[in-house]
Write a protein that holds these residues in place. Structure first.
Motif, PDB file in Angstrom:
ATOM      1  N   LEU A 135       2.486   2.400   2.511  1.00  0.00           N
ATOM      2  CA  LEU A 135       2.316   3.093   3.785  1.00  0.00           C
ATOM      3  C   LEU A 135       3.644   3.174   4.527  1.00  0.00           C
ATOM      4  O   LEU A 135       4.433   2.231   4.508  1.00  0.00           O
ATOM      5  CB  LEU A 135       1.273   2.374   4.640  1.00  0.00           C
TER       6      LEU A 135
ATOM      7  N   GLN B 139     -10.387  -5.719  11.407  1.00  0.00           N
ATOM      8  CA  GLN B 139     -10.940  -5.740  12.763  1.00  0.00           C
ATOM      9  C   GLN B 139     -11.252  -7.163  13.231  1.00  0.00           C
ATOM     10  O   GLN B 139     -11.071  -7.486  14.390  1.00  0.00           O
ATOM     11  CB  GLN B 139     -12.194  -4.865  12.840  1.00  0.00           C
TER      12      GLN B 139
ATOM     13  N   ARG C 123       0.823  -1.214   0.000  1.00  0.00           N
ATOM     14  CA  ARG C 123       0.000   0.000   0.000  1.00  0.00           C
ATOM     15  C   ARG C 123       0.856   1.263   0.000  1.00  0.00           C
ATOM     16  O   ARG C 123       0.329   2.367  -0.060  1.00  0.00           O
ATOM     17  CB  ARG C 123      -0.914   0.028   1.224  1.00  0.00           C
TER      18      ARG C 123
ATOM     19  N   GLN D 193      -4.511  -1.437  10.014  1.00  0.00           N
ATOM     20  CA  GLN D 193      -5.948  -1.274  10.246  1.00  0.00           C
ATOM     21  C   GLN D 193      -6.437   0.116   9.828  1.00  0.00           C
ATOM     22  O   GLN D 193      -7.591   0.275   9.441  1.00  0.00           O
ATOM     23  CB  GLN D 193      -6.248  -1.526  11.718  1.00  0.00           C
ATOM     24  N   GLU D 194      -5.554   1.099   9.862  1.00  0.00           N
ATOM     25  CA  GLU D 194      -5.939   2.452   9.426  1.00  0.00           C
ATOM     26  C   GLU D 194      -6.324   2.457   7.951  1.00  0.00           C
ATOM     27  O   GLU D 194      -7.095   3.302   7.513  1.00  0.00           O
ATOM     28  CB  GLU D 194      -4.787   3.428   9.659  1.00  0.00           C
ATOM     29  N   ASP D 195      -5.785   1.505   7.179  1.00  0.00           N
ATOM     30  CA  ASP D 195      -6.057   1.457   5.749  1.00  0.00           C
ATOM     31  C   ASP D 195      -6.957   0.285   5.356  1.00  0.00           C
ATOM     32  O   ASP D 195      -7.355   0.178   4.206  1.00  0.00           O
ATOM     33  CB  ASP D 195      -4.725   1.359   4.983  1.00  0.00           C
TER      34      ASP D 195
ATOM     35  N   ARG E 161      -2.072  -1.972  13.980  1.00  0.00           N
ATOM     36  CA  ARG E 161      -2.785  -0.692  14.040  1.00  0.00           C
ATOM     37  C   ARG E 161      -2.552   0.134  12.779  1.00  0.00           C
ATOM     38  O   ARG E 161      -3.478   0.754  12.261  1.00  0.00           O
ATOM     39  CB  ARG E 161      -2.361   0.094  15.289  1.00  0.00           C
ATOM     40  N   THR E 162      -1.318   0.122  12.284  1.00  0.00           N
ATOM     41  CA  THR E 162      -1.001   0.878  11.068  1.00  0.00           C
ATOM     42  C   THR E 162      -1.762   0.302   9.877  1.00  0.00           C
ATOM     43  O   THR E 162      -2.338   1.049   9.081  1.00  0.00           O
ATOM     44  CB  THR E 162       0.519   0.866  10.800  1.00  0.00           C
TER      45      THR E 162
ATOM     46  N   ILE F 221     -10.179  -1.587   7.068  1.00  0.00           N
ATOM     47  CA  ILE F 221     -11.163  -1.744   8.135  1.00  0.00           C
ATOM     48  C   ILE F 221     -11.516  -3.207   8.374  1.00  0.00           C
ATOM     49  O   ILE F 221     -11.829  -3.606   9.487  1.00  0.00           O
ATOM     50  CB  ILE F 221     -12.424  -0.893   7.852  1.00  0.00           C
TER      51      ILE F 221
END
Length: 142
Positions: A63, A86, A61, A79-81, A76-77, A83
């Motif tokens: 990122l 979860q 990605r 998961q920001e991109d 967490r990083t 969803i």
């Protein structure tokens, strides 16, 4: 110290599919080790496989993140991109107990990790296998 940083930078520049291949190899080794009752070591392999799968996703990605063994930070990083990650949150948090940490090399020998049973390994595989498959699907979709 400089050569270490260069080595890490080279690894970060590698192809995300290389990281995904490493992730799959770790999970495959964990399955092989299951029959040998090396549960703690195999759970650690699953943890590392998830770590590498998340690294592959983040690289794919584009990122920004640093080279780390911090499974929580990688998750967490990512998961920001994404969803849909979860659904893995609780199990990845559980796997975090097997996160290797040692000040000098950021790795802890397996004997210093929590004990693990066959049930723990089954749970670790139920996290690692679908998460590696998820990361592969994310890379394939790009």
């Amino acid at each position: 110290m400089e050569p270490k940083r260069q080595k890490h930078e080279m690894r970060l520049k590698s192809d995300p599919r290389d990281w995904l291949e490493r992730a799959q190899r770790d999970v495959d080794l964990a399955k092989i080790g299951k029959g040998r009752a090396k549960y703690r070591e195999c759970v650690l392999l699953c943890q590392r496989g998830v770590e590498k799968a998340l690294t592959a996703f983040l690289m794919g990605r584009g990122l920004a993140f640093g080279l780390t063994h911090d499974l929580g930070l990688l998750f967490r990083t990512a998961q920001e991109d994404a969803i849909d990650l979860q659904r893995f949150a609780a199990d990845v948090a559980w796997l975090g107990a097997y996160q290797p940490v040692m000040p000098s090399v950021d790795l802890k020998p397996p004997e210093q990790l929590p004990a693990a049973s066959a049930l723990d390994l089954d749970r670790a595989l139920m996290v690692a296998e679908p998460l590696v498959a998820w990361a592969r699907a994310q890379l394939d979709a790009r």
